[in-house]
Write a protein that holds these residues in place. Structure first.
Motif, PDB file in Angstrom:
ATOM      1  N   GLN B 197      28.178 -31.605   7.599  1.00 50.00           N
ATOM      2  CA  GLN B 197      28.692 -31.261   8.932  1.00 50.00           C
ATOM      3  C   GLN B 197      28.461 -32.386   9.921  1.00 50.00           C
ATOM      4  OE1 GLN B 197      27.204 -28.794   7.188  1.00 50.00           O
ATOM      5  NE2 GLN B 197      28.377 -26.909   7.484  1.00 50.00           N
ATOM      6  N   VAL B 198      27.280 -32.997   9.817  1.00 55.98           N
ATOM      7  CA  VAL B 198      26.949 -34.074  10.754  1.00 55.98           C
ATOM      8  C   VAL B 198      27.904 -35.249  10.562  1.00 55.98           C
ATOM      9  CG1 VAL B 198      25.163 -35.719  11.445  1.00 55.98           C
ATOM     10  CG2 VAL B 198      24.518 -33.385  10.844  1.00 55.98           C
ATOM     11  N   GLU B 200      30.892 -35.175   9.212  1.00 49.95           N
ATOM     12  CA  GLU B 200      32.251 -34.804   9.632  1.00 49.95           C
ATOM     13  C   GLU B 200      32.386 -34.886  11.142  1.00 49.95           C
ATOM     14  OE1 GLU B 200      34.256 -31.268   7.921  1.00 49.95           O
ATOM     15  OE2 GLU B 200      34.953 -30.886   9.964  1.00 49.95           O
ATOM     16  N   SER B 201      31.368 -34.398  11.877  1.00 46.92           N
ATOM     17  CA  SER B 201      31.525 -34.419  13.331  1.00 46.92           C
ATOM     18  C   SER B 201      31.344 -35.821  13.908  1.00 46.92           C
ATOM     19  CB  SER B 201      30.586 -33.403  13.998  1.00 46.92           C
ATOM     20  OG  SER B 201      29.259 -33.774  13.791  1.00 46.92           O
ATOM     21  N   GLU B 202      30.588 -36.694  13.238  1.00 49.10           N
ATOM     22  CA  GLU B 202      30.423 -38.063  13.729  1.00 49.10           C
ATOM     23  C   GLU B 202      31.597 -38.956  13.340  1.00 49.10           C
ATOM     24  OE1 GLU B 202      27.998 -39.532  15.624  1.00 49.10           O
ATOM     25  OE2 GLU B 202      27.150 -37.527  15.898  1.00 49.10           O
ATOM     26  N   GLY B 204      34.572 -37.841  11.365  1.00 49.37           N
ATOM     27  CA  GLY B 204      35.874 -37.238  11.103  1.00 49.37           C
ATOM     28  C   GLY B 204      35.970 -36.664   9.697  1.00 49.37           C
ATOM     29  N   VAL B 205      36.934 -35.779   9.555  1.00 45.69           N
ATOM     30  CA  VAL B 205      37.081 -35.022   8.305  1.00 45.69           C
ATOM     31  C   VAL B 205      37.536 -35.921   7.155  1.00 45.69           C
ATOM     32  CG1 VAL B 205      39.457 -34.281   8.759  1.00 45.69           C
ATOM     33  CG2 VAL B 205      37.939 -32.819   7.369  1.00 45.69           C
TER      34      VAL B 205
ATOM     35  N   GLU C 166      25.976 -36.080  23.046  1.00 46.12           N
ATOM     36  CA  GLU C 166      27.126 -35.219  22.712  1.00 46.12           C
ATOM     37  C   GLU C 166      26.818 -34.392  21.455  1.00 46.12           C
ATOM     38  OE1 GLU C 166      27.459 -38.656  23.037  1.00 46.12           O
ATOM     39  OE2 GLU C 166      27.804 -38.345  25.178  1.00 46.12           O
ATOM     40  N   ALA C 167      26.258 -35.048  20.452  1.00 42.00           N
ATOM     41  CA  ALA C 167      25.965 -34.337  19.203  1.00 42.00           C
ATOM     42  C   ALA C 167      24.856 -33.315  19.407  1.00 42.00           C
ATOM     43  CB  ALA C 167      25.576 -35.339  18.120  1.00 42.00           C
ATOM     44  N   ARG C 170      26.287 -30.314  20.976  1.00 39.38           N
ATOM     45  CA  ARG C 170      27.096 -29.551  20.022  1.00 39.38           C
ATOM     46  C   ARG C 170      26.189 -28.725  19.088  1.00 39.38           C
ATOM     47  NH1 ARG C 170      30.244 -33.795  18.463  1.00 39.38           N
ATOM     48  NH2 ARG C 170      28.824 -34.238  16.755  1.00 39.38           N
TER      49      ARG C 170
END
Lengths: 97, 299, 268
Positions: B197-198, B200-202, B204-205, C166-167, C170
């Motif tokens: 998840q980390v 992907e959020s940093e 991108g997918v 930001e992270a 989230r």
């Protein structure tokens, strides 16, 4: 997060202290420490605000039946009334081991 | 996130599976106790000591009486041992000030005993997402202290890491896993610095699809980490098997050269892979089997 | 030029060399010592796409481990109190977040760096960290947080944290404003270097004129502070116990001290 305090009449001190549960999603931990007969003192710290009445009802029902004279510390992370009652019963059971 | 891993290689040992007592289903306290010799476990700084995190309640987060780390002293096959278990259900196994110092201090005390003539091994049960963000900078600092204390003990006695699942070991504590004398993992266990998840959020997918469970297990899963030498022992989710693996690791003693000191091997492995065209996860073990340090290199 | 580059160049006495394009090293005179400086710097052409901005990735973890271990090996014949200081100049956005990094075991590369720095410290090398820019998360664990002494510039561009804002917002399901409000009350959450310095980890905050492009005065300030830190490191413990005995820790880390004492008392 909210802290609630309750007292209920109780006349049966448990044999010894007990700890059950975990502060995980939908669960709670309970620390039970024996006290002299007279009162069960309950401190609830819960992650979910606004359920004072539900807590009172659940605890009243439990202590009417079990009358455990002890200090109870409940650290709650959104447990349902069913889970709260189960954990309380486990604490009493654990204390008898 | 906790979907079952794909089947491991090789034939399935159904007899062993049906006869087992699950280790994964136990909470941290029960896991720690189950590893030690019967009747020898003694918990230190337990719930009734009430040494909670001082930082959670002021943020409206309910604390736990042991701050999610259970320290149990006892004996392992007759020898002094301390088991330090992270409770994954509390704050995702996140390391805060109290829980981090609890780990570091237990490792330091085991090192002190080992120096003073009572060799004491440590077993770390690592189910953690890393630093607890509600304690941010103090969590990060204590992870550094854990690593330092681990290295101090590791020079004297084995420090055995166990990643049983289901959370796995991520974040800063994956570095601590990398420092262990022996790392034991199940097929349900996972190990990585940054969780899916980390990433992907940093990034991108396209970089990492956190919903692609096959991908996650093919990279972070216990079977892959063992095949590629980033973990040492793959065990079945079974109390007896886990305890045996831990005792065997203890009996092997302090390795001649710890994994994190094998810098030449690390270099050879990185040089064997083109990062712009990496092998499929399933092929990595074969690529690395040929990646040996050059002649004359430091080990 | 990144802050890591400009400070390493400014402090160096002699050439700055690249161990790999993203890790530089140089020697610097600190009093009677010649210290080894090490910094992670951006490499826009790195084949590791997720480690082009100065992140600590696979290549950087390995290069840090090799450089530090190299200095330890070279000094092994010296008396322990004469081993050279190692200075980590820290300016890094984070560890490298990427798929190939995880595939190849970035945690292991970072463990090799942590092992090397901690081993240097245990062998008697004064290990000093000088934070000149951002210092986040796993990157800081691998390059900086195993030091005997930690110094930082007192400058708004210095940001030390477990995760960028930001992270963190989230993950903890808070807004950036809520984080700021909490950080004002709860020092470990703060992104301000002055708050970080209260946690007991900081041995000195340095006032400088230009944190991006250090002046001659700034270089003198930093060298004096580093020289003093080397002396303190040689006199002090070789583990990290000084982080719990510092004046800041006595206030902020009362819980750490309490758990340590309780565990020791119950140990036997």
């Amino acid at each position: 997060m909210q802290t609630l305090n309750f007292e209920f009449p109780a006349d049966r001190p448990p044999p010894r202290r007990a700890h059950v549960g975990v502060v995980g999603s939908g669960d709670l931990e309970i620390l039970m420490t024996p006290e002299p007969p007279g009162t069960a003192r309950v401190r609830v710290r819960t992650s979910v605000d606004g359920f004072d009445t539900v807590w009172r009802t659940v605890l009243e029902r439990f202590f009417a039946r079990h009358r455990v004279a002890a200090a109870f510390e409940l650290n709650d992370f959104g447990a349902t009334p069913g889970v709260v009652t189960l954990r309380l019963r486990q604490a009493v059971e654990e204390s008898r081991r | 996130m906790t979907s079952p891993p794909p089947a491991a290689d090789g034939p399935t040992d159904w007899t062993a599976i049906l006869a087992r007592t699950g280790f994964i289903e136990l909470d941290a306290r029960a896991r720690a106790t189950a590893l030690l010799d019967d009747g020898t476990a003694r918990e230190l700084c337990g719930p009734f000591d009430r040494i909670e995190s001082p930082w959670l309640e002021p943020q409206g987060v309910v604390p736990q009486s042991d701050d999610g780390v259970i320290v149990v002293k006892g004996r392992l096959d007759g020898r002094p041992a301390v088991v330090i278990a992270i409770e994954q259900a509390f704050q995702g196994g996140g390391i805060g000030e109290v829980s981090g110092v609890k780990i570091a201090a237990a490792l330091s005390l085991a090192a002190r005993d080992s120096r003073d003539g009572t060799p004491t091994v440590a077993v770390l049960l690592l189910e953690t997402g890393g630093v607890r963000l509600q304690e941010a900078n103090l969590g990060l600092a204590t992870v550094a202290e854990v690593c330092s204390a681990l290295l101090e003990l590791r020079a004297l006695q084995p420090v055995i890491g166990v990643i049983a699942g289901t959370l796995g070991c991520f974040g800063g504590m994956s570095i601590a896993a990398g420092l262990c004398s022996t790392l034991i993992i199940t097929a349900e266990g996972r190990l990585g610095l940054d969780g899916p998840q980390v990433i992907e959020s940093e990034a991108g997918v396209a970089e990492f699809d956190a919903s692609d469970h096959t991908l996650i297990w093919s990279i972070d899963g216990g079977a892959q980490r063992t095949r590629t030498g980033l973990a040492d022992v793959l065990v079945l989710d079974d109390v007896t098997a886990m305890r045996s693996a831990v005792i065997e690791a203890m009996e092997r003693g302090v390795p001649g050269e710890h994994r994190s000191r094998r810098i030449g091997e690390l270099r050879a492995r990185l040089e064997a892979v083109d990062p712009t065209d990496p092998p499929a996860p399933a092929d990595l073990a074969a690529v690395w089997a040929h990646a040996v340090p050059r002649e004359g290199d430091r080990p | 030029m990144s802050r890591g580059q400009s400070w390493t160049r400014a402090l160096a006495d002699g050439d700055v060399t690249h161990v790999v394009p993203s890790v530089i090293t140089a020697d610097a005179a600190l009093g009677a010592d010649t210290a080894r400086l090490i910094a992670v710097v951006p490499d826009p052409r790195s084949p590791y796409r997720r480690a082009r901005k100065g992140e600590v990735g696979l290549r950087e973890g390995l290069a840090l481990a090799e450089t530090v271990t190299g200095a330890v090996t070279e000094d092994a014949h010296r008396a322990e109190d004469r081993r050279r200081p190692i200075v980590a100049v820290v300016d890094l956005p984070s560890q490298a977040y990427g798929r190939v990094e995880e595939l190849l075991g970035i945690h292991h590369a970072l463990a090799a760096a942590v092992d090397a720095y901690a081993s240097a410290r245990a062998a008697g090398h004064p290990v000093i960290t000088l934070i000149v820019g951002t210092a986040l998360s796993g990157g800081l664990l691998a390059h900086g947080y195993q030091a005997n002494q930690i110094l930082a510039l007192d400058d708004p561009g210095v940001v030390i944290h477990a995760m960028h804002k930001e992270a963190a917002a989230r993950v903890t399901r808070r807004t950036s404003d809520e984080l700021d409000e909490l950080a004002a009350r709860i020092p470990p959450l703060s992104y301000e270097v002055a708050d970080w310095a209260k946690l007991g980890l900081c041995d000195e905050l340095l006032d400088v004129e230009d944190a991006d492009d250090p002046t001659e005065t700034d270089v003198r300030t930093a060298k004096d502070a580093l020289t003093a830190a080397v002396e303190r490191a040689r006199r002090g413990p070789r583990d990290l116990s000084n982080r719990l005995t510092s004046p800041g820790a006595r206030v902020t880390r009362a819980a750490s001290r309490r758990i340590r004492e309780a565990l020791a008392a119950q140990w036997h």
